[in-house]
Enzyme design. Sequence first.
Site, PDB file in Angstrom:
ATOM      1  N   SER A  23     -10.128   6.023 -30.961  1.00 51.34           N
ATOM      2  CA  SER A  23     -10.651   5.167 -32.044  1.00 51.34           C
ATOM      3  C   SER A  23      -9.543   4.372 -32.729  1.00 51.34           C
ATOM      4  CB  SER A  23     -11.407   6.003 -33.078  1.00 51.34           C
ATOM      5  OG  SER A  23     -10.620   7.076 -33.530  1.00 51.34           O
ATOM      6  N   ASN A 110     -12.006  16.751 -38.931  1.00 52.92           N
ATOM      7  CA  ASN A 110     -13.389  16.483 -39.351  1.00 52.92           C
ATOM      8  C   ASN A 110     -13.496  16.241 -40.858  1.00 52.92           C
ATOM      9  OD1 ASN A 110     -13.840  16.947 -36.705  1.00 52.92           O
ATOM     10  ND2 ASN A 110     -14.862  18.928 -36.951  1.00 52.92           N
ATOM     11  N   HIS A 156     -45.988 -20.877 -50.303  1.00 52.82           N
ATOM     12  CA  HIS A 156     -46.257 -21.336 -48.929  1.00 52.82           C
ATOM     13  C   HIS A 156     -45.453 -22.598 -48.597  1.00 52.82           C
ATOM     14  CE1 HIS A 156     -49.851 -18.723 -49.194  1.00 52.82           C
ATOM     15  NE2 HIS A 156     -49.925 -19.211 -50.422  1.00 52.82           N
ATOM     16  N   SER A 277     -20.508 -33.556 -37.149  1.00 53.03           N
ATOM     17  CA  SER A 277     -20.951 -33.401 -35.770  1.00 53.03           C
ATOM     18  C   SER A 277     -19.972 -34.129 -34.862  1.00 53.03           C
ATOM     19  CB  SER A 277     -22.349 -34.010 -35.620  1.00 53.03           C
ATOM     20  OG  SER A 277     -22.550 -34.469 -34.296  1.00 53.03           O
ATOM     21  N   LYS A 283     -23.437 -37.118 -39.612  1.00 54.11           N
ATOM     22  CA  LYS A 283     -23.862 -35.770 -39.962  1.00 54.11           C
ATOM     23  C   LYS A 283     -22.963 -35.078 -40.970  1.00 54.11           C
ATOM     24  CE  LYS A 283     -26.911 -33.617 -38.664  1.00 54.11           C
ATOM     25  NZ  LYS A 283     -27.248 -32.949 -37.392  1.00 54.11           N
ATOM     26  N   ASN A 285     -23.352 -31.201 -42.098  1.00 51.43           N
ATOM     27  CA  ASN A 285     -24.197 -30.021 -41.902  1.00 51.43           C
ATOM     28  C   ASN A 285     -23.817 -28.876 -42.843  1.00 51.43           C
ATOM     29  OD1 ASN A 285     -25.508 -31.298 -39.727  1.00 51.43           O
ATOM     30  ND2 ASN A 285     -23.869 -30.667 -38.324  1.00 51.43           N
ATOM     31  N   GLU A 290     -25.703 -21.760 -43.203  1.00 50.25           N
ATOM     32  CA  GLU A 290     -26.376 -21.301 -41.980  1.00 50.25           C
ATOM     33  C   GLU A 290     -25.713 -20.041 -41.435  1.00 50.25           C
ATOM     34  OE1 GLU A 290     -27.449 -24.754 -39.206  1.00 50.25           O
ATOM     35  OE2 GLU A 290     -26.206 -25.688 -40.730  1.00 50.25           O
ATOM     36  N   TYR A 317     -19.913  18.457 -36.921  1.00 49.58           N
ATOM     37  CA  TYR A 317     -19.314  17.243 -36.360  1.00 49.58           C
ATOM     38  C   TYR A 317     -19.698  17.042 -34.890  1.00 49.58           C
ATOM     39  CZ  TYR A 317     -16.007  13.720 -34.830  1.00 49.58           C
ATOM     40  OH  TYR A 317     -15.457  12.582 -34.317  1.00 49.58           O
ATOM     41  N   GLN A 322     -17.856   9.019 -34.553  1.00 48.45           N
ATOM     42  CA  GLN A 322     -16.800   8.007 -34.446  1.00 48.45           C
ATOM     43  C   GLN A 322     -17.393   6.591 -34.437  1.00 48.45           C
ATOM     44  OE1 GLN A 322     -13.148   8.979 -32.264  1.00 48.45           O
ATOM     45  NE2 GLN A 322     -13.685   7.331 -30.880  1.00 48.45           N
ATOM     46  N   LYS A 325     -17.733   3.815 -37.701  1.00 46.32           N
ATOM     47  CA  LYS A 325     -16.676   3.033 -38.359  1.00 46.32           C
ATOM     48  C   LYS A 325     -16.781   1.525 -38.198  1.00 46.32           C
ATOM     49  CE  LYS A 325     -13.772   6.928 -38.182  1.00 46.32           C
ATOM     50  NZ  LYS A 325     -14.970   7.643 -37.663  1.00 46.32           N
TER      51      LYS A 325
HETATM   52  N1  ARG Z   1     -11.598   9.840 -34.457  1.00 40.36           N
HETATM   53  C1  ARG Z   1     -12.526  10.831 -34.896  1.00 40.36           C
HETATM   54  C2  ARG Z   1     -13.717  10.145 -35.571  1.00 40.36           C
HETATM   55  O1  ARG Z   1     -13.586   9.043 -35.922  1.00 40.36           O
HETATM   56  C3  ARG Z   1     -11.862  11.754 -35.876  1.00 40.36           C
HETATM   57  C4  ARG Z   1     -12.464  13.112 -35.935  1.00 40.36           C
HETATM   58  C5  ARG Z   1     -12.235  13.829 -34.641  1.00 40.36           C
HETATM   59  N2  ARG Z   1     -12.654  15.177 -34.693  1.00 40.36           N
HETATM   60  C6  ARG Z   1     -12.883  15.876 -33.583  1.00 40.36           C
HETATM   61  N3  ARG Z   1     -13.254  17.093 -33.718  1.00 40.36           N
HETATM   62  N4  ARG Z   1     -12.736  15.339 -32.399  1.00 40.36           N
HETATM   63  O2  ARG Z   1     -14.762  10.699 -35.737  1.00 40.36           O
END
Ligand code: ARG
Length: 463
Positions: A23, A110, A156, A277, A283, A285, A290, A317, A322, A325
Amino acid sequence: MEKLWGGRFEGVSEDWIDAFGASIPFDQKLASDDITGSLAHVKMLSKTGIVSEQDAATIISGLETLQAKLQKGELSFTIQNEDIHLNIEKLLHDEIGAVAGKLHTARSRNDQVATDMHLYLKRAVKDILKALKDLKLVLIQKAEEHVETIMPGYTHLQHAQPISFAHHLLAYYNMFSRDALRFEENLVRIDFSPLGAAALAGTTFPIDRQYSAELLGLKQVYENSLDAVSDRDYIIEFLSHSSILMMHLSRFCEELILWTSHEFQFILLTDAFSTGSSIMPQKKNPDMAELIRGKTGRVYGHLFSLLTVMKGLPLAYNKDFQEDKEGMFDTVETVSKCLAIFTGMIDTMKVNQQTMQKATEKDFSNATELADYLAKKGVPFREAHEIVGKLVLTCTKNGIFLQDIPLQDLREVSPLIEADIYDCLASKTAVKRRTSFGGTGFDPVFQAIQNAKKQESLFQHKS
Ligand code: ARG
């Protein structure tokens, strides 16, 4: 490269598989919060005597060095170290040696990642609240300038009744105020510390979770360790509130886009917020409006993505987490940028007051005025409605409007109609007289502006 968790493994890893699980390409955004979390954790370990003061001091100074290097852009992360937590731990090891290994006592990635996310989102939501406040202030200011600017009110997308432009702006002010309240409410649940929940079950070490939470500036501590590491509700809430906010921005953008069109010509956006444009020289725009409307889709997508990721996950967990994010980061970025652009666009737009008002003069948006006029003189409203409806029909056949009908003809339809009807039919009068609470009349709109200013504490600095 040797893994920090490599003890139990015999086989060699493969880069392409490692890359899939990593990650670090995106969670490096959490670097600063990760160091902050570690600092609180090691201070707690020292206070409780779990790690000696001397070791803690070494770890703290190492982490502070990393924080300083991070700010200067001097830290580099590797995919071999999987995520931001292992990367920082490895860098700390490089900085201070084996004692770095004591930092992970009574902690797991975790609770670590959950802590990082709480810290990150708390800051982001506070920034979004500031941006929302800026937008609300611009709307109040614009509303103040346009209490007596008359525009068609639509249902409307057909002319319905004339309204004050300020009233229209204040409708959005109210929506954004609710958005802000929702984010404030979100903060209550973001302000929790999962740190010390460890992997899922807590720890045998005599940790002090209140203390680390206090150091992190988080108000409360999760009561249940399983919940602490598994909860992503506060992120889903954030995505949901963001979706509603984006929906509001998108509706307003849709109106701006309509209003800049040749058919409406109600407003002009400044060049900075418009584009040309490549083929049509004339134009101009409304691209930014938008694009905000378009970006609403991705925020909705992130909400659904995380809801779907979570729906089948057993406690506690799971690596699926992951996936929480990128959508969150992207939403923070999208919402922040959209708010800034949108506020600038509203702040600098030019309002064609005359065109707006004119659009209310040659139409039938005063039909309700005539019906109300008759109803006030005792005609049952349903009957009045029927009479006016018929008049409108005749007008459309003759290509005229209600105010063009001579008094004599009007009196033939109803002798209750007198010369004062023409003033009633004027759109400005129609707006002015709608003084019911929350209506578009100049007085209630002025009052609404005063209330909004009070709400935003705009009077506070006046002495
Ligand atoms: N990169 C992991 C995440 O974003 C961190 C936690 C990892 N924990 C584990 N037990 N593999 O969730």
